[in-house]
Write a protein that holds these residues in place. Sequence first.
Motif, PDB file in Angstrom:
ATOM      1  N   LEU A  33      30.287  -4.449  -9.413  1.00  0.00           N
ATOM      2  CA  LEU A  33      31.385  -4.992  -9.431  1.00  0.00           C
ATOM      3  C   LEU A  33      31.620  -5.166 -10.888  1.00  0.00           C
ATOM      4  CD1 LEU A  33      31.693  -7.696  -6.461  1.00  0.00           C
ATOM      5  CD2 LEU A  33      32.092  -5.299  -6.163  1.00  0.00           C
ATOM      6  N   GLU A  37      36.513  -8.003  -9.927  1.00  0.00           N
ATOM      7  CA  GLU A  37      36.379  -7.597  -8.252  1.00  0.00           C
ATOM      8  C   GLU A  37      35.545  -8.469  -8.100  1.00  0.00           C
ATOM      9  OE1 GLU A  37      36.876  -2.791  -7.610  1.00  0.00           O
ATOM     10  OE2 GLU A  37      34.621  -3.990  -9.246  1.00  0.00           O
ATOM     11  N   HIS A 132      36.312  -1.965  -1.214  1.00  0.00           N
ATOM     12  CA  HIS A 132      35.923  -2.070  -2.371  1.00  0.00           C
ATOM     13  C   HIS A 132      34.160  -1.197  -1.658  1.00  0.00           C
ATOM     14  CE1 HIS A 132      37.329  -5.852  -2.738  1.00  0.00           C
ATOM     15  NE2 HIS A 132      37.999  -5.218  -4.425  1.00  0.00           N
TER      16      HIS A 132
END
Length: 242
Positions: A33, A37, A132
């Motif tokens: 990430l 994020e 994601h």
Amino acid sequence: MHIRNLAAADPQLADDHSCFGCPVRDLAICNSLTQIELAVFRDSGSKRRLQPGEPLCWEGDEAAYVYTVTRGTLRLSKLLSDGRRQVTGFAFPGDFLGVTMEDEHPFTAEAVSEVELCQYRRSRFDAFVDSHPHIERRLYSAAASELAAARDQLVLLGRKTAAERLASFLLQMTRRSEQSPGKPLRATLPMTRTDIADYLGLRIETVSRELGMLKTSGLVRMVGVHELWVLDREGLELRGAD
């Protein structure tokens, strides 16, 4: 089996959930990430702490949460129909737990040592993964590693002798232990001899006997109750038939 409450209202959960200085940042599934994020992901979870012997979940409990181990060791086990316990594995820092296709946990997870985890409600985690997709690849990689470990365990239990099982286990533990330059290969063993025996499908007396033979052969040396040095890695690998 009664469902234990794993809610975030547990008083052992900490308010601070910063990822700065996380010791397993490079090992955990969140390492893919970005900083932005990661901040969103962090805010969707909380921390959980367990004392030695304390359960994280019981086999048959509702699988309402997923977890990343950040410190300590968990013992994973199943209860057989005749009341015997089979230790199916151990979870170490960086390991991810709780993802299942079922609504219930397929195993019991208990703290071997003091344990810290990042805890996420399963529904919120699933929503985050949907938005994601790149973290899904990390989940796939983690699942593939878990499957490979399960295959190795089948070989260990089905084909290897007691001596080979213990040697293979000790080599596995060196790969999960911190190493120091210039020092012998180290295996940290936070679990009890009974845990090791239940994992390897052996009697505790057999584990103690085989460990004594490894020490007598000069392959290993105990430097504490929960720490062992591998003095002859090649010899131990030959003993484990790895």
